[in-house]
Design an enzyme around this catalytic site. Structure first.
Site, short mmCIF file in Angstrom:
data_model
loop_
_atom_site.label_atom_id
_atom_site.label_comp_id
_atom_site.label_asym_id
_atom_site.label_seq_id
_atom_site.Cartn_x
_atom_site.Cartn_y
_atom_site.Cartn_z
N SER A 1 0.79 -1.19 0.05
CA SER A 1 0.10 0.19 0.05
C SER A 1 0.93 1.39 0.10
O SER A 1 0.37 2.27 -0.27
CB SER A 1 -0.82 0.06 1.24
OG SER A 1 -0.34 -0.32 2.55
N GLU B 1 -5.93 -0.02 -7.73
CA GLU B 1 -4.90 0.83 -8.16
C GLU B 1 -3.68 0.18 -9.06
O GLU B 1 -2.99 -0.53 -8.31
CB GLU B 1 -4.17 1.69 -7.01
CG GLU B 1 -3.83 3.19 -7.30
CD GLU B 1 -3.57 3.89 -5.84
OE1 GLU B 1 -3.33 4.99 -6.00
OE2 GLU B 1 -3.20 3.20 -5.05
N ASN C 1 -3.60 6.57 -1.18
CA ASN C 1 -2.86 6.77 0.30
C ASN C 1 -2.41 8.11 0.47
O ASN C 1 -2.37 8.36 1.42
CB ASN C 1 -2.13 5.48 0.73
CG ASN C 1 -2.82 4.47 0.84
OD1 ASN C 1 -4.16 4.29 1.35
ND2 ASN C 1 -2.53 3.08 0.96
N1 LIG Z 1 -4.75 -4.33 5.54
C1 LIG Z 1 -5.24 -3.21 4.60
O1 LIG Z 1 -6.18 -2.80 4.52
C2 LIG Z 1 -4.56 -3.26 3.25
C3 LIG Z 1 -3.14 -3.87 3.16
N2 LIG Z 1 -2.24 -3.66 2.09
C4 LIG Z 1 -1.36 -4.26 1.63
O2 LIG Z 1 -1.16 -5.67 1.73
C5 LIG Z 1 -0.17 -6.54 2.24
C6 LIG Z 1 -0.72 -7.59 3.34
O3 LIG Z 1 -1.70 -6.89 4.23
P1 LIG Z 1 -2.49 -7.73 5.21
O4 LIG Z 1 -3.41 -8.72 4.18
O5 LIG Z 1 -3.28 -6.65 6.01
O6 LIG Z 1 -1.51 -8.49 6.02
P2 LIG Z 1 -1.72 -9.59 6.91
O7 LIG Z 1 -0.88 -9.57 8.07
O8 LIG Z 1 -3.29 -9.92 7.08
O9 LIG Z 1 -1.42 -10.90 5.84
C7 LIG Z 1 -0.03 -11.12 5.61
C8 LIG Z 1 -0.03 -12.73 5.38
O10 LIG Z 1 1.32 -13.04 4.57
C9 LIG Z 1 1.64 -14.32 5.20
N3 LIG Z 1 3.27 -14.23 4.68
C10 LIG Z 1 4.40 -13.43 5.36
N4 LIG Z 1 5.43 -13.89 4.72
C11 LIG Z 1 5.17 -14.85 3.78
C12 LIG Z 1 5.81 -15.65 2.83
N5 LIG Z 1 7.04 -15.48 2.64
N6 LIG Z 1 5.11 -16.36 1.93
C13 LIG Z 1 3.61 -16.46 2.22
N7 LIG Z 1 2.79 -15.79 2.94
C14 LIG Z 1 3.58 -15.06 3.70
C15 LIG Z 1 1.50 -14.18 6.59
O11 LIG Z 1 1.60 -15.27 7.21
C16 LIG Z 1 0.19 -13.49 6.66
O12 LIG Z 1 -0.91 -14.46 6.65
C17 LIG Z 1 0.53 -5.43 2.73
O13 LIG Z 1 1.52 -5.01 1.79
C18 LIG Z 1 -0.27 -4.25 3.03
O14 LIG Z 1 0.48 -2.99 3.13
C19 LIG Z 1 -3.05 -3.04 0.97
C20 LIG Z 1 -4.32 -2.58 0.87
C21 LIG Z 1 -4.93 -2.48 2.23
#
Ligand SMILES: NC(=O)C1=CN([C@@H]2O[C@H](COP(=O)(O)OP(=O)(O)OC[C@H]3O[C@@H](n4cnc5c(N)ncnc54)[C@H](O)[C@@H]3O)[C@@H](O)[C@H]2O)C=CC1
Ligand SMILES: CCCCCC(=O)CC(=O)SCCNC(=O)CCNC(=O)[C@H](O)C(C)(C)COP(=O)(O)OP(=O)(O)OC[C@H]1O[C@@H](n2cnc3c(N)ncnc32)[C@H](O)[C@@H]1OP(=O)(O)O
Length: 725
Positions: free
Chosen positions: A428, A461, A499
């Site tokens: 993000s 986006e 953002n």
């Molecule tokens: N939470 C939000 O509202 C938003 C988040 N994002 C972006 O999306 C991305 C993910 O965010 P979330 O889903 O909120 O995080 P989250 O913490 O809910 O999920 C991340 C997942 O990635 C997994 N993971 C970590 N390393 C890994 C690997 N090497 N291989 C496979 N899986 C792995 C973790 O186990 C975890 O389940 C980030 O870059 C965040 O900035 C983008 C838009 C909105």
């Protein structure tokens, strides 16, 4: 066709005595003034010819009509086209010429009949449709009303309650439902459409089928007292759901007039309010949004190169957390086979469980069958390594926001994925060049920034770097369309477009609160302005972890204009991290209903003393208008920077990004459109004054200063753009 005219109609008279008039105005046979005037003259000719017994109206190339040519509203608003006499089309042409004619007419509907298209068909004496055709009056969505008789004829054909539902929600029905409602007389295969319509028209002449003028029907209308109650309820709902818009209530006035005083009075009222609504600001905003939304897929230098989207047969997603599971849901719902990779069995199971829960909620609501659920879930496969990535066409990385982890993942992807595979990140905030630093694949690295919840939120986006190939953008635009997202292509920078605009919005709110403004009054003013919720309620919903991670990126990259408030970090220290912990700016009960928390004061006071801010009596007593200006003018300022830097190619793209990514009210036309409706001079002068009193957070950027000094529109194209794209 004359290059200056927009569309036409053609008439062919068959040996059976049926004149077939075809609407021709690609791509959707919209009813431009040229089409409407041509239709009138063809009709007059058909009525005057002795060899014509009946008339069939149809549309060219599988589409009846997408309604009145929406660009015509813009021409009327700008004064480049004179609006015809009030009621000329709906009363003089459609009612007095067509519906009251001595010869019957039948509409042969293929594909769609929307807005003025459906209204034209309802003025005919019968309607035959192909299966699945979309029939609706979506005008309110555009800020106008059904102005070609729709407010009078639809209730008389389908009943008042159903007509209100169709008009107020703007949702179309399919031909089959239209048939059961009485809107359509017969549904026949496409190959039989014209022959059936011709025969039907002749049957009306021979009195083998009824000759029905919809406007004169009364059998489906409820008794007057009941109708008034139904309309009163509809008014109440409309006031609640669309408090800042006048046109839905004006539309209800037209409906009511017709029911109370008869269809002629109703048609006259419809014509009168139909003409008035065109000049409402909300209408101008909504029409701007209609064209801007369709304009986001036109990217100069990319979509004008004749590139054909490659077929994406299989997608892999890395990370099954909140975002990864939502993205997987969106993809499998559109039939893309997906591999979901996680770090261990437990996390994988949890990720697949989240996808399952997303779909199960549809089954519970009745919008998905159990069979469809099973079929959709079967498209999802779990994985703990990259072996199954060898034949994927696109990977979307959605792991936590950590640069070195993302860099490692992209280096690994380069080893396992095929050469053609698109390597996308859902980051993000992080600069994509940094993410791809350890690869040689910069041309296929792209941002696919979804918004939470990813299977629900409409914006995608698409972030390109200087190296991303045009083909990759075209491919991702195509995937976006297939998964029913509105894509906006932007350049690469910290926070991208959405953002970057979001950040000053929440920051301004923290700034005001530290100086004594009431957070709950801010939220209330912002909600009344039309945002789905205020900035504090939003922070609670997103969670303070995300808020702090985003703030860190902004402080690092834009230190000169970041307001560093300690309110959120202080609350997080006390384990109040937003809605998920049931405590944030608000307190949440079992049903997640938010209520103000008197304890919040304690954190605000502490943050105030840490930042050295003082309560400012002027900011304590801000009016709602001032709250809106102080929270949204910094957003306009940032949008100007984004535009001036070439991160967005068109100002209209920022309008769409703000509407679909931030929830900015569509009837205000988007952030830049709204700013221009206020005027750059005023916005500049306010920000300039605040920056002198309150510091650089409010300082107008050079672009705004330049345009503001001349009072020039902010959305005018950037000359000699220092485009990064
Ligand atoms: N939470 C939000 O509202 C938003 C988040 N994002 C972006 O999306 C991305 C993910 O965010 P979330 O889903 O909120 O995080 P989250 O913490 O809910 O999920 C991340 C997942 O990635 C997994 N993971 C970590 N390393 C890994 C690997 N090497 N291989 C496979 N899986 C792995 C973790 O186990 C975890 O389940 C980030 O870059 C965040 O900035 C983008 C838009 C909105
Ligand atoms: C005095 C005046 C009184 C007026 C009274 C009245 O009754 C008013 C109306 O009829 S208002 C118009 C009501 N109709 C609609 O709201 C329909 C709008 N269009 C759509 O919903 C969709 O475009 C669609 C379902 C018809 C087709 O969808 P898609 O296949 O996904 O294509 P698209 O949306 O990308 O559109 C393709 C191009 O067609 C242009 N377009 C579509 N409808 C209209 C229209 N009614 N007038 C003008 N142009 C229209 C659209 O802009 C696209 O153009 P591009 O240049 O290709 O981007």
């Amino acid at each position: 066709m004359d290059s200056r005219t927009k569309g036409k109609t053609v008439m062919e008279v068959g040996s059976d005595g049926v004149a077939v008039i075809t609407l021709i105005n690609p791509p959707v046979n919209s009813l431009s003034f040229d089409v409407l005037y041509n239709l009138k003259s063809n009709y007059e000719e058909a009525l005057s010819r002795n060899d014509v017994k009946a008339i069939v109206i149809t549309g060219a190339k599988g589409k009846f009509s997408g309604g009145f040519d929406i660009s015509g509203f813009g021409e009327i608003q700008k004064g480049t086209r004179k609006e015809p006499k009030v009621g000329y089309i709906s009363i003089d042409i459609l009612t007095d010429l067509l519906e009251a004619a001595r010869k019957p007419s039948v509409a042969a509907i293929d594909g769609l009949a929307l807005g003025g298209g459906l209204e034209l068909s309802m003025a005919c004496h019968a309607r035959i449709s192909t299966p699945g055709a979309q029939l609706g009056l979506p005008e309110l969505q555009l800020g106008v009303i059904p102005g070609f008789g729709g407010t009078q004829r639809l209730p008389r054909l389908v009943g008042l309650t159903k007509a209100l539902e169709m008009i107020l929600t703007s949702k179309p029905v399919r031909a089959e439902e239209g048939h059961s409602l009485g809107l359509i007389d017969a549904v026949v295969p496409s190959a039989e459409l014209l022959t059936t319509a011709r025969r039907w028209a002749l049957d009306i002449v021979e009195r083998r089928k009824p000759w029905i003028s919809s406007v004169l029907k009364t059998d489906k209308l409820p008794p007057l007292g009941e109708a008034r109650e139904i309309l009163k309820f509809a008014r109440g709902q409309t006031r609640k759901q669309a408090p800042n818009m006048k046109h839905p209530l004006m539309c209800l006035d037209a409906l009511e007039t017709g029911i109370v005083s008869g269809p002629r009075a109703g048609l006259e009222k419809e014509a009168e309010v139909g003409s008035q609504v065109i000049s409402l600001d909300t209408t101008k905003g909504l029409i701007h949004v209609f064209f801007s939304q369709r304009g986001t897929v036109k990217v100069p230098g990319v979509t004008d190169r004749g590139l054909i989207p490659r077929k994406i047969k299989k997608v892999a997603i890395i990370g099954g957390g909140l975002m990864g599971s939502g993205i997987a849901t969106a993809l499998i719902l559109s039939n893309y086979p997906v591999i979901l990779k996680e770090v261990n069995e437990k996390f994988l199971e949890a990720g697949i469980g989240r996808v399952k829960a997303n779909l199960q909620s549809r089954v519970r609501k009745g919008s998905m069958s159990k069979e469809k659920f099973e079929k959709t879930m079967s498209l999802l496969k779990g994985s703990l390594d990259y072996e199954s990535f060898r034949d994927v066409d696109m990977v979307i990385e959605a792991v936590i926001e950590n640069i070195s982890l993302k860099q490692q993942i992209f280096a690994d992807l380069e080893k396992y994925c095929p050469q053609h595979c698109i390597l996308a990140s859902n980051t993000s905030t992080i600069d994509l060049n940094k993410i791809g630093e350890r690869t040689k694949s910069q041309d296929r690295i792209v941002g696919a920034h979804f918004f939470s919840p990813a299977h629900v939120m409409p914006l995608l986006e698409i972030v390109r770097t200087n190296h991303t190939s045009a083909q990759v953008i075209v491919d991702l635009l195509d995937v976006g369309k297939k998964i029913k997202k509105t894509p906006v292509v932007v350049g690469n920078c910290t926070g991208f477009a959405v953002n970057r605009m979001f950040f000053p919005y929440t920051q301004a709110a923290m700034f005001l609160v530290e100086r004594g403004a009431d957070p709950y009054l801010i939220d209330s003013a912002v909600s009344k302005f039309g945002m789905p919720m205020g900035p504090f309620r939003l922070c609670d919903l997103v969670g303070f972890g995300v808020a702090i991670a985003t703030a860190t990126q902004f402080i690092e990259n834009f230190p000169e204009r970041t307001y560093k408030s300690m309110i959120i970090p202080l609350m997080q220290e006390d384990k109040r991290a937003g809605e998920a912990t049931r405590k944030g700016f608000y307190l949440y009960d079992d049903k997640r209903k938010a209520k103000p928390d008197p304890e919040l004061k304690k954190y605000i006071e502490k943050a105030r003393s840490m930042s050295g801010a003082n309560v400012d009596p002027k900011l304590v007593k801000l009016s709602e208008k001032e709250i809106i200006e102080m929270t949204f003018f910094p957003v306009v300022n940032e949008a100007c920077r984004v535009f001036a830097e070439g991160i967005a190619v068109k100002a209209a793209d920022l309008d769409i990004a703000a509407i679909f990514g931030m929830g900015f009210p569509p009837y205000r036309g988007g952030i830049m459109f709204w700013a221009d409706s206020i005027g750059s001079k005023y916005i500049y002068s306010r920000l300039d004054e605040w920056s002198k009193t309150y510091g650089d957070f409010f300082k107008p950027c050079a672009f705004l200063a330049e345009r503001g000094s001349k009072g020039a529109p902010l959305s005018a194209p950037v000359e000699q753009a220092r485009s990064r794209l």
